[in-house]
Design a protein around this motif. Sequence first.
Motif, PDB file in Angstrom:
ATOM      1  N   UNK A   4      -8.413  70.381 -22.496  1.00  0.00           N
ATOM      2  CA  UNK A   4      -8.710  71.181 -21.311  1.00  0.00           C
ATOM      3  C   UNK A   4      -7.439  71.587 -20.572  1.00  0.00           C
ATOM      4  N   UNK A   5      -7.551  72.650 -19.831  1.00  0.00           N
ATOM      5  CA  UNK A   5      -6.416  73.122 -19.020  1.00  0.00           C
ATOM      6  C   UNK A   5      -6.165  72.131 -17.893  1.00  0.00           C
ATOM      7  N   UNK A   6      -4.918  71.997 -17.465  1.00  0.00           N
ATOM      8  CA  UNK A   6      -4.642  71.087 -16.350  1.00  0.00           C
ATOM      9  C   UNK A   6      -5.276  71.593 -15.062  1.00  0.00           C
ATOM     10  N   UNK A   7      -5.571  70.622 -14.186  1.00  0.00           N
ATOM     11  CA  UNK A   7      -6.155  70.984 -12.896  1.00  0.00           C
ATOM     12  C   UNK A   7      -5.104  71.660 -12.022  1.00  0.00           C
ATOM     13  N   UNK A   8      -5.548  72.468 -11.076  1.00  0.00           N
ATOM     14  CA  UNK A   8      -4.588  73.025 -10.103  1.00  0.00           C
ATOM     15  C   UNK A   8      -3.933  71.899  -9.308  1.00  0.00           C
ATOM     16  N   UNK A   9      -2.743  72.152  -8.815  1.00  0.00           N
ATOM     17  CA  UNK A   9      -1.968  71.120  -8.117  1.00  0.00           C
ATOM     18  C   UNK A   9      -2.729  70.499  -6.950  1.00  0.00           C
TER      19      UNK A   9
END
Length: 132
Positions: A4-9
């Motif tokens: 999965x794509x990383x979460x937003x900061x």
Amino acid sequence: MPGPAPKPAAQRRRTNAAPGTIQLPAEGRRGNPPKWPLSTPKPSSWPSLWRLPQAVAWERLHLTRVVARYAATLVLAESPDGSAAILGEVRQMEDRLGLNPMAMLRLRWEISAPVEQASSAEVTRLDDYRDL
């Protein structure tokens, strides 16, 4: 597959992150010590314990009775009749109360540097040095 794509900061968080350190004032706790809470005689070390920097945290955590038990046990440990078992108990209490450097590190307590008085500085003109 990359996953999965990383979460937003803004949504990231570390579940294993340790909380920050608690700064204790270098000058220690101010004011009178709490009233002696036990039925035993008050040890002479009671006021000096409550002047330590750690006493600020003890007060926040409402550890008056625990500190009193430590002070009373310390008297027993330092008496001629003091046993190794009582001395071991005192050492464990010192760890719990943050009374040694390793215990303070584990508790994430840090004694803040004392505030130094700023000395008055003389202002010099840059024009005096431009021709050099």
